[in-house]
Write a protein that holds these residues in place. Structure first.
Motif, short mmCIF file in Angstrom:
data_model
loop_
_atom_site.label_atom_id
_atom_site.label_comp_id
_atom_site.label_asym_id
_atom_site.label_seq_id
_atom_site.Cartn_x
_atom_site.Cartn_y
_atom_site.Cartn_z
N ASP A 1 -24.93 14.84 18.15
CA ASP A 1 -24.02 14.20 17.35
C ASP A 1 -24.98 13.69 16.01
O ASP A 1 -24.76 13.78 15.38
CB ASP A 1 -23.35 12.90 17.67
CG ASP A 1 -21.55 13.21 17.06
OD1 ASP A 1 -21.61 14.67 17.33
OD2 ASP A 1 -21.27 12.52 18.54
N SER A 2 -26.80 13.07 16.42
CA SER A 2 -27.87 12.96 15.53
C SER A 2 -27.77 13.96 14.81
O SER A 2 -28.13 13.73 13.46
CB SER A 2 -28.97 12.81 16.40
OG SER A 2 -28.97 11.35 16.94
N ALA A 3 -28.10 15.17 14.97
CA ALA A 3 -28.24 16.23 14.04
C ALA A 3 -26.82 16.17 13.42
O ALA A 3 -27.79 16.42 11.94
CB ALA A 3 -28.47 17.39 15.01
N TYR A 4 -25.85 16.25 13.19
CA TYR A 4 -25.03 16.20 12.33
C TYR A 4 -24.42 15.08 11.81
O TYR A 4 -24.74 14.69 10.16
CB TYR A 4 -23.33 16.42 13.03
CG TYR A 4 -23.23 17.49 13.35
CD1 TYR A 4 -23.11 18.66 13.17
CD2 TYR A 4 -21.92 17.71 15.66
CE1 TYR A 4 -22.80 20.13 13.47
CE2 TYR A 4 -21.83 18.96 15.64
CZ TYR A 4 -22.06 19.78 15.48
OH TYR A 4 -21.55 20.85 15.60
N PHE A 5 -24.98 13.48 11.80
CA PHE A 5 -25.05 12.47 11.06
C PHE A 5 -25.98 12.41 10.36
O PHE A 5 -25.25 12.41 8.94
CB PHE A 5 -25.07 11.02 12.30
CG PHE A 5 -25.27 9.59 12.15
CD1 PHE A 5 -24.02 9.14 11.43
CD2 PHE A 5 -25.76 9.37 11.70
CE1 PHE A 5 -23.91 8.59 10.89
CE2 PHE A 5 -25.81 8.20 10.47
CZ PHE A 5 -25.05 7.75 10.40
N TRP A 6 -27.30 12.91 10.21
CA TRP A 6 -28.08 12.64 9.62
C TRP A 6 -28.47 14.30 8.68
O TRP A 6 -29.36 14.32 7.91
CB TRP A 6 -29.90 13.09 10.46
CG TRP A 6 -29.88 11.43 10.64
CD1 TRP A 6 -29.24 10.74 12.31
CD2 TRP A 6 -30.26 10.11 9.87
NE1 TRP A 6 -29.83 9.48 12.31
CE2 TRP A 6 -29.99 9.23 11.24
CE3 TRP A 6 -30.82 10.11 8.75
CZ2 TRP A 6 -30.38 7.91 10.73
CZ3 TRP A 6 -30.50 8.81 8.97
CH2 TRP A 6 -30.78 7.53 9.44
N ARG A 7 -27.57 14.98 8.10
CA ARG A 7 -27.85 16.69 8.25
C ARG A 7 -27.48 16.07 6.40
O ARG A 7 -27.87 16.90 5.89
CB ARG A 7 -25.90 17.33 8.57
CG ARG A 7 -26.22 18.39 7.92
CD ARG A 7 -25.56 19.49 8.48
NE ARG A 7 -25.08 20.50 8.09
CZ ARG A 7 -24.57 21.13 6.74
NH1 ARG A 7 -23.31 20.27 6.22
NH2 ARG A 7 -24.10 22.44 6.41
N GLU A 8 -26.52 15.12 5.90
CA GLU A 8 -25.83 15.22 4.38
C GLU A 8 -27.92 14.68 3.40
O GLU A 8 -28.69 15.19 4.31
CB GLU A 8 -25.65 14.27 4.57
CG GLU A 8 -26.06 12.30 4.28
CD GLU A 8 -25.23 11.21 3.95
OE1 GLU A 8 -25.22 11.07 2.91
OE2 GLU A 8 -24.84 10.62 4.65
N SER A 9 -28.17 15.15 2.55
CA SER A 9 -29.01 14.56 1.55
C SER A 9 -29.90 13.92 1.75
O SER A 9 -29.20 12.90 2.08
CB SER A 9 -28.17 15.19 0.38
OG SER A 9 -29.76 14.35 -0.83
N SER A 10 -30.69 13.82 2.26
CA SER A 10 -32.06 12.67 3.03
C SER A 10 -31.57 11.38 1.40
O SER A 10 -31.62 10.01 1.51
CB SER A 10 -33.08 13.13 2.95
OG SER A 10 -33.34 14.06 4.54
N ILE A 11 -31.59 11.87 -0.12
CA ILE A 11 -31.68 11.18 -0.69
C ILE A 11 -29.88 9.92 -1.11
O ILE A 11 -29.78 9.18 -1.17
CB ILE A 11 -32.01 11.62 -2.44
CG1 ILE A 11 -33.07 12.56 -2.44
CG2 ILE A 11 -31.35 10.65 -3.27
CD1 ILE A 11 -34.54 11.52 -1.74
#
Length: 416
Positions: free
Chosen positions: A225-235
């Motif tokens: 879920d960490s991989a999924y949660f932070w997947r969106e554009s960093s900006i």
């Protein structure tokens, strides 16, 4: 007598009417929404941070120029600055309706009519601010063509990744002029990645081979879920995170709010350019390339070949592995928010709607900025798209660039 008093009160209320929330937070949120909409479909990493820096730079310019005016005047000025900066970036993309709608939605709440003397002045202030930033950034190097030639297909050398473009994203980004007069970014260049013959390198290879694969049997549900949660554009993600932390604390302080968002996004943009400098200095390959080789390439003789190996997050981004720009952005964002917050301690709950694999909405609570930046970094390892050594080095790079940006911001912010 009563009538005249009532009319005076109503006139006073009308003159002081303004948007009740933080107008700059709203505009930054709309900036992200527009870039990720169906028309634009997103931008590559450095251009995405450059874009929001352009918009927040225009907002801050308008805020400074209107700081002695009424709250409604300031809000109207920064709103038009944001609108025109967004449209300038996306000319030719048919995104006018989206930019117009974002502005139109907030105008009634601001309550300052465009046909009044004050309204006309505020709009002109915003337009001039956007024009100033656009002229300053028009020749900053982001539009330049810089050729790229892949190196030999030797172990550790970057090659195009499955499902990506044949050439890497924006190789010119490492030469783009930084914001706030930060100067030569090569002085922040990270040391080389570990040598392929080192234990650190082999340990990193073995770790991501098991932890980052699509159907991993050892990765925990939380790490998935960490991989999924932070997947969106960093900006997009770090701006949303910052908005939760900031709340409406600066709702009536337009200049202060505009300064925070400009500092954050100038630091993010500069960190992205610095990350690209490191990537193209070393041109490290991605995990998927390493595992798709059919020969034994580790000096120890261990065979890690698996032509069917697929990362959890796919496709792998088409630019070199080291350093992780996702991690660099996290380090930079955490540094700026930490400086404003006066420390690491926070209490922020936010959500990410994950479309990949139909995962859906994931909500998490964070109480520490350093932990958030580190989890953001590790997420790319659990996603199978970055070796571990690309992560912490990226965080350190982002932190250095952000703190340097903050050091020069007050003196050089309007150099754009």
């Amino acid at each position: 007598m009563r009538t005249s008093v009532l009319l005076s009160v109503l006139a006073s209320v009308a003159a002081n009417a303004a948007y009740s929330g933080d107008i700059v937070s709203y505009l930054v949120d709309q900036t992200s929404a527009l870039v990720n909409g169906t028309i634009i479909g997103g931008l590559q990493s450095p251009p995405s941070s450059w874009y929001v820096a352009v918009v927040t730079g225009a907002i801050y310019e308008a805020a400074v120029k209107s700081k002695k005016e009424s709250l409604a005047y300031q809000q109207l000025a920064v709103s038009h600055a944001a609108h025109n900066a967004i449209v300038w970036v996306f000319h030719g993309t048919r995104n006018y309706n989206g930019a117009d709608a974002s502005l139109r939605a907030v105008l009634p709440a601001i309550g300052l009519a465009a046909n009044t003397t004050e309204g006309k002045s505020a709009i002109e202030t915003g337009r001039k601010a956007a024009k100033k930033v656009a002229l300053a950034r028009a020749d900053d190097g982001l539009s330049d063509y810089v050729p790229f030639t892949h190196g030999p297909k030797n172990p550790t050398i970057y090659q195009a990744t499955p499902g990506g473009n044949p050439f890497p994203d924006t190789p010119q980004a490492r030469f783009v002029r930084p914001f706030a007069g930060l100067g030569d970014l090569t002085r922040f260049r990270s040391p080389p990645p570990p040598k392929v013959s080192s234990k650190e390198y082999e340990d990193a290879v073995r770790y991501i081979r098991e932890q980052g694969v699509l159907n991993s049997t050892v990765r925990t549900a939380y790490d998935t879920d960490s991989a999924y949660f932070w997947r969106e554009s960093s900006i997009t993600g770090w701006n949303r995170f910052a908005a939760v932390i900031l709340g409406d604390k600066l709702a009536t302080k337009v200049v202060e709010s505009a300064k925070f968002w400009a500092q954050l996004n100038f630091a993010l943009a500069n960190a992205g350019f610095a990350s690209w400098d490191v990537k193209y200095a070393y041109e490290g390959w991605r995990p998927v390339t390493a595992f798709h080789r059919t020969d034994i390439w580790l000096p120890s003789g261990v065979n890690v070949s698996d032509p069917s190996w697929t990362p959890l997050l796919r496709p792998t981004p088409n630019h070199p592995d080291y350093v992780s720009t996702h991690s660099t952005y996290g380090g930079a964002a955490a540094a700026v928010i930490r400086a404003w917050n006066g420390g690491d301690k926070i209490d922020a709950t936010w959500s990410s709607n994950v479309t990949l694999d139909n995962r859906g909405v994931i909500t998490r609570r964070y109480t520490n900025l350093t932990f958030a930046a580190e989890e953001n970094s590790r997420s790319r390892v659990f996603g199978g798209i970055h070796f571990t050594f690309a992560g912490q080095t990226g965080i350190d790079l982002g932190d250095k660039v952000a703190r340097a940006t903050l050091d020069v911001f007050d003196k050089n912010w309007d150099q754009f």
